[in-house]
Design a protein around this motif. Structure first.
Motif, PDB file in Angstrom:
ATOM      1  N   VAL A  98       0.848  -1.189   0.000  1.00  0.00           N
ATOM      2  CA  VAL A  98       0.000   0.000   0.000  1.00  0.00           C
ATOM      3  C   VAL A  98       0.879   1.233   0.000  1.00  0.00           C
ATOM      4  N   PRO A  99       0.711   2.164  -0.971  1.00  0.00           N
ATOM      5  CA  PRO A  99       1.540   3.372  -0.996  1.00  0.00           C
ATOM      6  C   PRO A  99       1.145   4.331   0.108  1.00  0.00           C
ATOM      7  N   PRO A 100       2.118   4.960   0.778  1.00  0.00           N
ATOM      8  CA  PRO A 100       1.763   5.923   1.830  1.00  0.00           C
ATOM      9  C   PRO A 100       1.196   7.196   1.225  1.00  0.00           C
ATOM     10  N   ALA A 101       0.308   7.858   1.955  1.00  0.00           N
ATOM     11  CA  ALA A 101      -0.223   9.139   1.504  1.00  0.00           C
ATOM     12  C   ALA A 101       0.867  10.200   1.618  1.00  0.00           C
ATOM     13  N   VAL A 102       0.844  11.147   0.664  1.00  0.00           N
ATOM     14  CA  VAL A 102       1.842  12.218   0.684  1.00  0.00           C
ATOM     15  C   VAL A 102       1.681  13.022   1.972  1.00  0.00           C
ATOM     16  N   GLY A 103       2.802  13.237   2.684  1.00  0.00           N
ATOM     17  CA  GLY A 103       2.757  14.031   3.899  1.00  0.00           C
ATOM     18  C   GLY A 103       2.490  13.230   5.158  1.00  0.00           C
ATOM     19  N   LEU A 104       2.244  11.924   5.027  1.00  0.00           N
ATOM     20  CA  LEU A 104       2.003  11.069   6.179  1.00  0.00           C
ATOM     21  C   LEU A 104       3.116  10.033   6.278  1.00  0.00           C
ATOM     22  N   SER A 105       3.694   9.920   7.449  1.00  0.00           N
ATOM     23  CA  SER A 105       4.734   8.902   7.637  1.00  0.00           C
ATOM     24  C   SER A 105       4.125   7.513   7.684  1.00  0.00           C
ATOM     25  N   LYS A 123      -2.013   9.386  13.472  1.00  0.00           N
ATOM     26  CA  LYS A 123      -1.357   9.482  12.172  1.00  0.00           C
ATOM     27  C   LYS A 123      -1.410  10.910  11.612  1.00  0.00           C
ATOM     28  N   LEU A 124      -2.487  11.636  11.941  1.00  0.00           N
ATOM     29  CA  LEU A 124      -2.616  13.009  11.460  1.00  0.00           C
ATOM     30  C   LEU A 124      -2.035  14.027  12.441  1.00  0.00           C
ATOM     31  N   GLU A 125      -1.511  13.522  13.569  1.00  0.00           N
ATOM     32  CA  GLU A 125      -0.947  14.388  14.610  1.00  0.00           C
ATOM     33  C   GLU A 125      -1.993  15.417  15.052  1.00  0.00           C
ATOM     34  N   ALA A 126      -3.191  14.917  15.341  1.00  0.00           N
ATOM     35  CA  ALA A 126      -4.307  15.771  15.749  1.00  0.00           C
ATOM     36  C   ALA A 126      -4.841  15.307  17.096  1.00  0.00           C
ATOM     37  N   HIS A 127      -5.565  16.202  17.765  1.00  0.00           N
ATOM     38  CA  HIS A 127      -6.119  15.873  19.077  1.00  0.00           C
ATOM     39  C   HIS A 127      -7.628  16.059  19.130  1.00  0.00           C
ATOM     40  N   SER A 128      -8.237  16.392  17.990  1.00  0.00           N
ATOM     41  CA  SER A 128      -9.684  16.580  17.943  1.00  0.00           C
ATOM     42  C   SER A 128     -10.159  16.383  16.513  1.00  0.00           C
ATOM     43  N   ARG A 129     -11.471  16.312  16.361  1.00  0.00           N
ATOM     44  CA  ARG A 129     -12.035  16.181  15.019  1.00  0.00           C
ATOM     45  C   ARG A 129     -11.693  17.408  14.176  1.00  0.00           C
ATOM     46  N   THR A 130     -11.781  18.569  14.771  1.00  0.00           N
ATOM     47  CA  THR A 130     -11.502  19.808  14.037  1.00  0.00           C
ATOM     48  C   THR A 130     -10.072  19.827  13.515  1.00  0.00           C
ATOM     49  N   GLN A 131      -9.119  19.467  14.391  1.00  0.00           N
ATOM     50  CA  GLN A 131      -7.714  19.442  13.969  1.00  0.00           C
ATOM     51  C   GLN A 131      -7.495  18.388  12.886  1.00  0.00           C
ATOM     52  N   ALA A 132      -8.099  17.223  13.052  1.00  0.00           N
ATOM     53  CA  ALA A 132      -7.927  16.143  12.081  1.00  0.00           C
ATOM     54  C   ALA A 132      -8.466  16.555  10.713  1.00  0.00           C
ATOM     55  N   LEU A 133      -9.620  17.216  10.684  1.00  0.00           N
ATOM     56  CA  LEU A 133     -10.208  17.656   9.419  1.00  0.00           C
ATOM     57  C   LEU A 133      -9.338  18.711   8.752  1.00  0.00           C
ATOM     58  N   ALA A 134      -8.794  19.627   9.543  1.00  0.00           N
ATOM     59  CA  ALA A 134      -7.928  20.667   8.984  1.00  0.00           C
ATOM     60  C   ALA A 134      -6.664  20.048   8.384  1.00  0.00           C
ATOM     61  N   ARG A 135      -6.082  19.089   9.122  1.00  0.00           N
ATOM     62  CA  ARG A 135      -4.870  18.425   8.636  1.00  0.00           C
ATOM     63  C   ARG A 135      -5.164  17.632   7.362  1.00  0.00           C
ATOM     64  N   ALA A 136      -6.314  16.964   7.290  1.00  0.00           N
ATOM     65  CA  ALA A 136      -6.690  16.180   6.116  1.00  0.00           C
ATOM     66  C   ALA A 136      -6.864  17.063   4.892  1.00  0.00           C
ATOM     67  N   ARG A 137      -7.417  18.250   5.112  1.00  0.00           N
ATOM     68  CA  ARG A 137      -7.584  19.188   3.975  1.00  0.00           C
ATOM     69  C   ARG A 137      -6.227  19.690   3.475  1.00  0.00           C
ATOM     70  N   GLU A 138      -5.304  19.896   4.405  1.00  0.00           N
ATOM     71  CA  GLU A 138      -3.936  20.296   4.005  1.00  0.00           C
ATOM     72  C   GLU A 138      -3.317  19.247   3.098  1.00  0.00           C
ATOM     73  N   LEU A 139      -3.578  17.965   3.424  1.00  0.00           N
ATOM     74  CA  LEU A 139      -2.984  16.845   2.682  1.00  0.00           C
ATOM     75  C   LEU A 139      -3.831  16.430   1.487  1.00  0.00           C
ATOM     76  N   ASN A 140      -4.967  17.123   1.294  1.00  0.00           N
ATOM     77  CA  ASN A 140      -5.884  16.807   0.189  1.00  0.00           C
ATOM     78  C   ASN A 140      -6.423  15.372   0.290  1.00  0.00           C
ATOM     79  N   LEU A 141      -6.641  14.934   1.524  1.00  0.00           N
ATOM     80  CA  LEU A 141      -7.198  13.596   1.727  1.00  0.00           C
ATOM     81  C   LEU A 141      -8.706  13.594   1.544  1.00  0.00           C
ATOM     82  N   ILE A 142      -9.345  14.722   1.740  1.00  0.00           N
ATOM     83  CA  ILE A 142     -10.798  14.826   1.586  1.00  0.00           C
ATOM     84  C   ILE A 142     -11.138  16.065   0.763  1.00  0.00           C
TER      85      ILE A 142
END
Length: 413
Positions: free
Chosen positions: A343-350, A394-413
């Motif tokens: 499985v290829p890793p997502a860009v920006g995620l270790s 994996k997203l280095e987040a502590h809440s839903r809000t942080q996780a969603l913001a990080r996912a948008r940065e990485l273009n995951l959603i």
């Protein structure tokens, strides 16, 4: 029949529902089957009906719902069937039917390990059932799961055993999928000449009259026409365009998704890339809500290239209809895993999100509660919380809000 002939009347009504199914009239078939099952389940709970016959009927209903493209509804159908068997306190043999149905849906959604568990659970039980079609279907599904897992010897063993069940090749594919699936496995393994020989023996042609009963065979013919260096994409296109008209008119969404994916492949092979992207986007938009994966991935490496172009179009904002980026990435990851075994890793995620974590995250982004996520994915609350913890880590987040913001940065959603 008199009003007192309840059993015979039920059988006649069910055969009428099956006739609708075989004509491709899925809405009529589903409505009739649902009504008959409601009466039959009541009879089982009252001790007046054998659970085995009702489980066979449930198998039919699940397959009709799958053909309608409602995979999640089909999953619920089979889970309800297992609950009925548990309530009735019957032997585990009839439950094998429901396990096989679950395996087929989970295979399509690429939950291969869980699907394999259900074939192991259901296959042995089906060997003791009088209906040999159920055993052949279970073994064929097992072969497809093993193929998806890269187990070539296990695939050949399962399809070989399915052929030994001894069903006539003249039985419609709805009840004997073995011959068609054998040929699909030939194509995956590069045995194009042998596959083409089968289509000739079945007297399949591009100008045939199309029907629901022969649709699976004509889709094999389309794949043969698209295979190898001597492919004939224009002939495949002509056949597929006639098939899609019939499938869309009858609202057979499961067929529409598969036909569109092949039609996109035909246009890609003709070097009409813009048309190919638009057609595949239609298929993906229909498939995303129900979690289809293998319909696309099983078409091979060329489908991966085409999916990449769809994702590029999506990122440029030129895709109509729009398709969620996370779903396209999921399909691409599954395609690459099939090709490379990794499985290829997502860009920006270790460490990449797993397919299940992506599913959970999409539901989080939709504002669903943990309880609702558990309900939609058929898992427990504890499992959902574990997935969410992994997503945050994996997203280095502590809440839903942080996780969603990080996912948008990485273009995951």
């Amino acid at each position: 029949m008199s009003e007192g002939d309840h059993v015979l009347r039920s059988i006649a009504d069910w055969d009428l529902a099956r006739a609708h199914w075989m004509r491709g009239e899925l809405a009529e078939a589903e409505r009739a089957m649902r009504g008959e099952l409601a009466k039959a389940v009541g009879a089982v709970r009252a001790g007046r009906r054998d659970p085995y016959l009702v489980l066979v009927a449930w198998w039919d209903l699940g397959r009709v719902r799958s053909a309608q493209g409602t995979l999640r509804s089909a999953l619920r159908t089979y889970r309800d069937a297992l609950e009925l068997v548990a309530e009735a306190g019957d032997s585990s043999a009839p439950a094998g039917i429901a396990h096989v149905g679950l395996a087929e849906i989970l295979r399509e959604q690429n939950e291969l390990d869980v699907a394999l568990e259900h074939t192991d659970e259901g296959g042995g039980h089906c060997r003791s059932l009088p209906n040999r079609m159920l055993l052949a279907a279970g073994l064929t599904i097992l072969a497809r799961i093993r193929q998806a897992l890269g187990d070539t010897s296990g695939t050949l063993e399962a399809i070989g055993e399915a052929e030994q069940v001894g069903l006539s090749p003249e039985i419609t594919d709805l009840f004997n999928p073995v011959p068609r699936q054998r040929v699909r496995l030939m194509l995956i393994q590069g045995e194009i000449v042998e596959a083409a020989r089968w289509t000739a023996e079945r007297v399949l042609g591009v100008e045939d009259e199309v029907s629901y009963l022969r649709e699976p065979e004509h889709l094999v013919l389309a794949r043969v026409l698209l295979a190898g260096e001597a492919s004939k994409p224009e002939q495949a296109r002509l056949l597929l365009e006639r098939l899609i008209v019939a499938a869309e008119a009858a609202k057979r969404t499961g067929s529409v998704i598969e036909i569109l994916s092949l039609l996109a492949s035909a246009m890609w092979a003709k070097n009409d890339k813009e048309q190919a992207v638009n057609i595949l986007a239609r298929a993906v938009a229909l498939a995303e809500p129900e979690g289809y994966v293998r319909t696309f991935v099983d078409e091979g490496a060329a489908m991966g290239d085409l999916l990449s172009e769809v994702l590029n179009a999506r990122q440029r904002g030129s895709l109509d209809p729009p398709v969620p980026a996370h779903y396209l990435r999921k399909l691409l990851a599954a395609t690459e895993k099939d090709a490379t075994g990794a499985v290829p890793p997502a860009v920006g995620l270790s460490e990449p999100l797993t397919e299940r974590e992506l599913e959970v995250f999409v539901l989080i982004a939709a504002g669903k509660s943990n309880r609702r996520i558990a309900t939609e994915l058929y898992v427990g609350m504890g499992t959902v919380k574990t997935h969410i913890r992994n997503i945050y880590r994996k997203l280095e987040a502590h809440s839903r809000t942080q996780a969603l913001a990080r996912a948008r940065e990485l273009n995951l959603i």
